[in-house]
Motif scaffolding. Structure first.
Motif, short mmCIF file in Angstrom:
data_model
loop_
_atom_site.label_atom_id
_atom_site.label_comp_id
_atom_site.label_asym_id
_atom_site.label_seq_id
_atom_site.Cartn_x
_atom_site.Cartn_y
_atom_site.Cartn_z
N ASP A 117 0.81 -1.21 0.00
CA ASP A 117 0.00 0.00 0.00
C ASP A 117 0.85 1.27 0.00
N ASP A 118 1.96 1.26 0.76
CA ASP A 118 2.81 2.46 0.83
C ASP A 118 3.43 2.79 -0.52
N VAL A 119 3.91 1.77 -1.22
CA VAL A 119 4.51 2.02 -2.54
C VAL A 119 3.43 2.41 -3.55
N ALA A 120 2.27 1.77 -3.45
CA ALA A 120 1.15 2.12 -4.34
C ALA A 120 0.75 3.58 -4.14
N ILE A 167 -1.43 -8.22 -7.36
CA ILE A 167 -0.47 -8.84 -6.44
C ILE A 167 -1.21 -9.97 -5.74
N PHE A 168 -0.64 -11.16 -5.83
CA PHE A 168 -1.27 -12.36 -5.28
C PHE A 168 -0.52 -12.83 -4.04
N MET A 169 -1.25 -12.97 -2.94
CA MET A 169 -0.67 -13.55 -1.73
C MET A 169 -1.45 -14.83 -1.44
N GLY A 170 -0.77 -15.94 -1.49
CA GLY A 170 -1.43 -17.22 -1.25
C GLY A 170 -0.37 -18.28 -1.15
N ALA A 183 6.65 -4.15 -0.36
CA ALA A 183 7.08 -2.96 -1.10
C ALA A 183 7.79 -3.34 -2.40
N VAL A 184 8.70 -4.31 -2.34
CA VAL A 184 9.45 -4.74 -3.53
C VAL A 184 8.49 -5.40 -4.54
N SER A 185 7.49 -6.12 -4.05
CA SER A 185 6.49 -6.73 -4.95
C SER A 185 5.75 -5.65 -5.74
N MET A 186 5.39 -4.57 -5.05
CA MET A 186 4.67 -3.48 -5.71
C MET A 186 5.57 -2.78 -6.72
N ARG A 187 6.83 -2.61 -6.37
CA ARG A 187 7.78 -1.97 -7.29
C ARG A 187 8.00 -2.85 -8.53
N LEU A 192 5.85 -5.00 -9.75
CA LEU A 192 4.61 -4.92 -10.54
C LEU A 192 4.58 -3.64 -11.36
N THR A 193 5.05 -2.55 -10.78
CA THR A 193 5.11 -1.27 -11.49
C THR A 193 5.98 -1.38 -12.74
N LYS A 194 7.13 -2.04 -12.59
CA LYS A 194 8.02 -2.23 -13.74
C LYS A 194 7.34 -3.06 -14.83
N LEU A 195 6.62 -4.11 -14.41
CA LEU A 195 5.92 -4.96 -15.39
C LEU A 195 4.83 -4.17 -16.11
N MET A 196 4.09 -3.34 -15.36
CA MET A 196 3.01 -2.55 -15.96
C MET A 196 3.57 -1.53 -16.95
N ASN A 197 4.76 -1.02 -16.64
CA ASN A 197 5.39 -0.03 -17.52
C ASN A 197 6.21 -0.67 -18.63
N LYS A 198 6.16 -2.04 -18.66
CA LYS A 198 6.89 -2.82 -19.67
C LYS A 198 8.41 -2.54 -19.63
N GLU A 199 8.91 -2.32 -18.40
CA GLU A 199 10.35 -2.14 -18.22
C GLU A 199 11.03 -3.51 -18.23
N GLU A 200 12.32 -3.51 -18.53
CA GLU A 200 13.06 -4.77 -18.55
C GLU A 200 13.26 -5.28 -17.11
N ILE A 201 12.96 -6.55 -16.90
CA ILE A 201 13.11 -7.17 -15.57
C ILE A 201 14.33 -8.08 -15.60
N GLU A 202 15.35 -7.74 -14.79
CA GLU A 202 16.57 -8.57 -14.77
C GLU A 202 16.30 -9.92 -14.12
N GLU A 203 15.60 -9.92 -13.00
CA GLU A 203 15.35 -11.16 -12.26
C GLU A 203 13.90 -11.21 -11.79
N PRO A 204 13.06 -12.05 -12.42
CA PRO A 204 11.64 -12.09 -12.03
C PRO A 204 11.39 -12.75 -10.67
N THR A 205 12.33 -13.61 -10.23
CA THR A 205 12.19 -14.25 -8.92
C THR A 205 13.17 -13.58 -7.96
N ILE A 206 12.64 -12.76 -7.06
CA ILE A 206 13.49 -11.98 -6.14
C ILE A 206 13.48 -12.64 -4.76
#
Length: 334
Positions: free
Chosen positions: A86-89, A124-127, A300-304, A306-320
């Protein structure tokens, strides 16, 4: 009398401008004369106009709404993750739609479809596990999805978590080094990869390193409730088990209080380590030794991410994988 919803048309009529002009003002488009912008903003204040977030997102081509699927809003673990999300959102001025899935497969599907129908820009999925049906929905959806605190054992969905194998192995090794040969493994369903694939692997790894044979009778599969911990304490008392690892803090608190109520001295007669280090771990007496997780940071990192994915930025490592710790408190001999 029911309050009428104020629409963009009402604002345009009152301000004497086109709906396109109101839309430009709402979305921060600079191509509006200052005097006109002021007049539109005055009318927006006067009518208490609140733009529809989904419609605004579609009009501006900007992400505005994030769906968050949480298994249990009363669980402090997920609540701590949600705060980081929520804070990053808020920093990005995103709106959050939070849906509780009650750890129920059918409700999880219904909640996901509800969010997709609302045209959220990311999820964002928590399960603790992903059913085949849910995975199929994820693969068909064009909406970016990130797992927070969860592990995708097929690594098809980006995720943020700690190393559950190594952290569990370290906890079990500590219990063994303190002289415990019979260490119980207490967790939620083993069908959930976090338990059956990762934590259990860490448990077995520690046993192997210590030269202790794996015994299925030391595995206790239950739900994540305090009440289940209380019931389990009665089972543990009448065995030669002298220590336990619990996959949830509420569960661990139940085991601790249940043993204490039956006159078992913790940690002298029974040692216990929990896994999430929520507030619960420090609210009980004695305080629970726990694997520590950077819960807020995972959210917070999950939200960040997701932001990169929504902006179609390059993701170096999808599993953090974020760092964990082990805080020795009062339920182990330190």
């Amino acid at each position: 009398m029911e309050k009428q919803t104020v629409t963009i048309y009402d604002v345009a009529r009152e301000a004497g401008v086109s709906m396109a002009t109101v839309s430009r003002v709402v979305n921060g488009n600079q191509n509006v004369k200052p005097a006109t912008r002021q007049r539109v903003n005055d009318v927006i204040d006067k009518l208490d106009y609140r733009p529809n977030a989904v419609a605004r997102g579609l009009a501006s081509k900007k992400s505005t709404t994030i769906g968050v699927i949480i298994p249990d809003v009363t669980n402090a673990y997920f609540a701590s993750l949600a705060r980081g999300i929520d804070d990053v959102a808020s920093m990005y001025k995103y709106n959050i739609i939070m849906e509780n899935s009650d750890e129920n497969d059918q409700k999880e599907m219904a909640v996901l479809n509800t969010l997709l129908a609302k045209q959220v820009d990311g999820i964002i999925f928590m399960g603790n596990r992903v059913t085949d049906k849910l995975r199929e929905e994820f693969s068909h959806s064009r909406t970016p999805i990130v797992f927070a605190g969860s592990v995708d054992d097929e690594e098809s969905v980006p995720s943020v978590s700690i190393d559950y194998i190594e952290s569990t192995a370290e906890a079990i090794s500590k219990l063994i080094k303190e002289g415990n040969k019979k260490v119980a493994f207490i967790s939620g369903s083993l069908s959930e990869p976090i338990n059956g694939k990762y934590r259990l692997a860490g448990y077995k790894q520690a046993l192997k390193e210590a030269g202790i044979k794996f015994d299925e009778k030391l595995i206790f599969e239950t739900d994540y409730s305090y009440e289940s911990g209380i019931k389990l304490a009665s089972q543990l008392k009448d065995t030669d088990i002298t220590a336990a690892f619990a996959g949830d803090d509420r569960l661990a608190a139940g085991v601790l209080n249940g043993l204490t109520d039956q006159g078992v001295k913790v940690p002298d007669q029974f040692a216990l380590i929990t896994s999430n280090d929520t507030q619960v771990a420090q609210l009980v007496r004695p305080q629970l030794t726990s694997i520590t997780q950077p819960l807020y940071d995972i959210g917070a990192v999950s939200m960040r991410l997701l932001t990169k994915l929504m902006n179609k930025e390059e993701i170096e490592e999808p599993t953090i994988t974020l760092p964990y710790g082990l805080d020795s408190r009062e339920t182990t001999k330190k």
